[in-house]
Design a protein around this motif. Structure first.
Motif, PDB file in Angstrom:
ATOM      1  N   GLY A 191       3.727  29.599  28.548  1.00 34.87           N
ATOM      2  CA  GLY A 191       3.818  30.657  27.535  1.00 34.87           C
ATOM      3  C   GLY A 191       2.574  31.631  27.922  1.00 34.87           C
ATOM      4  O   GLY A 191       2.357  32.747  27.229  1.00 34.87           O
ATOM      5  N   HIS A 202       7.185  31.801  25.797  1.00 39.41           N
ATOM      6  CA  HIS A 202       7.188  31.566  24.643  1.00 39.41           C
ATOM      7  C   HIS A 202       8.079  32.552  23.895  1.00 39.41           C
ATOM      8  O   HIS A 202       7.519  33.737  23.917  1.00 39.41           O
ATOM      9  CB  HIS A 202       5.816  31.033  23.960  1.00 39.41           C
ATOM     10  N   GLU A 239       8.613  27.383  24.096  1.00 37.11           N
ATOM     11  CA  GLU A 239       8.554  27.441  22.401  1.00 37.11           C
ATOM     12  C   GLU A 239       9.546  28.470  22.068  1.00 37.11           C
ATOM     13  O   GLU A 239       9.489  29.709  22.721  1.00 37.11           O
ATOM     14  CB  GLU A 239       7.363  27.511  22.156  1.00 37.11           C
ATOM     15  N   CYS A 240      10.381  28.070  21.229  1.00 35.52           N
ATOM     16  CA  CYS A 240      11.095  29.045  20.454  1.00 35.52           C
ATOM     17  C   CYS A 240      11.580  28.426  19.009  1.00 35.52           C
ATOM     18  O   CYS A 240      11.004  27.141  18.643  1.00 35.52           O
ATOM     19  CB  CYS A 240      12.577  29.389  21.164  1.00 35.52           C
ATOM     20  N   THR A 256      10.420  24.509  18.257  1.00 33.95           N
ATOM     21  CA  THR A 256       9.293  24.166  17.477  1.00 33.95           C
ATOM     22  C   THR A 256       9.694  24.034  15.900  1.00 33.95           C
ATOM     23  O   THR A 256      10.005  24.954  15.334  1.00 33.95           O
ATOM     24  CB  THR A 256       8.262  25.373  17.415  1.00 33.95           C
TER      25      THR A 256
END
Length: 262
Positions: free
Chosen positions: A150, A163, A179-180, A224
């Motif tokens: 990220g 991210h 990440e999402c 996440t």
């Protein structure tokens, strides 16, 4: 005579091969889109310390029940037993290297390099480890390496990692979404930090499927997150490991993601 005690030694799971070809992850030679989940490995009472081996196994089983292939162990080394359960139950691991508090002295830099060496030496025996997140290719060239999750890449990365906690993930047509999500369902009235709130398990499942469905032809993603963590109530499970959403609905969305090619 009474039977002599027998020591039973579990055989380690076979080592998997993992590589990136043309932007696609290949697991044991076959292309595979990976559905992952962020695991911060905190516990309501013990914080860093799990209450039992059964609890560690239950977290790995929970990730599997939601249909995840992989857990990203976030900025820490987990309990050694957790990796054993990942080996046995077939959950891949993207292993973060913990960020140093400071690197502004020679002693700090030396200590950080020593700790990285120790982490890789300690964990590389586990077949579950599929990805290192932080420049360790010279220590273990058999796994994927993402040099920064990220943040700014330095060039030696198997996948471009972004991210994105936004409302539409369709802008990512390649690489790895490290990440999402971050969608929060608050079940006990506490205030929290979240990118978006929903009001029911069904709404959470719908939002999960919608967001994952907007992803382009990426190699994989990390949602996440698996459990609530203190002020972050965006877990699929509460902090004390109660499911907020029907695992079958999340599993179906992950199966669809793996099957789709765009």
């Amino acid at each position: 005579m009474p039977d002599e005690p027998v020591e039973v030694v579990a055989e380690p799971a076979p080592r998997r091969t993992i590589e990136v070809r043309d932007g696609r992850v290949h697991l044991d030679g076959e292309p595979r889109r990976l559905a992952g989940v962020l695991d911060q490995a905190y516990w309501p009472d013990g914080v860093y310390t799990a209450p039992s081996d059964d609890a560690l196994r239950a977290d790995v089983e929970a990730a599997g029940s939601f249909g995840f292939d992989l857990a990203r162990m976030h900025v820490k080394v987990a309990d050694a037993r957790w990796y054993e359960w990942c080996d046995r139950l077939g959950l891949l691991v993207a292993q973060d290297i913990a960020s140093p508090l400071r690197l502004d002295s020679e002693d700090a830099r030396t200590n950080f390099v020593r700790e990285v060496d120790e982490i890789v030496a300690q964990l590389s025996r586990h077949p579950c480890i599929a990805m290192w997140i932080l420049f360790v290719r010279a220590l273990d060239p058999t796994r994927l390496v993402i040099d920064a999750s990220g943040w700014k890449h330095c060039g030696d990365s198997d996948l471009v990692d972004v991210h994105d906690h936004g409302d539409d993930l369709s802008g990512h047509e390649s690489g790895w979404v490290g990440e999402c999500g971050g969608v929060s369902l608050v079940v006990d009235g506490r205030e929290d930090f979240a990118y978006k709130h929903v009001s029911s398990g069904d709404e959470l499942a719908h939002e999960y499927a919608r967001l994952v469905g907007t992803l382009g032809d990426v190699a994989g993603f990390v949602w996440t997150q698996l459990t609530d963590v203190e002020g972050e109530l965006n877990g699929l499970l509460t902090h004390d490991r109660r499911a907020k959403v029907d695992p079958a609905k999340i599993r179906l969305a992950n199966e669809r993601f793996r099957e789709e090619r765009r």
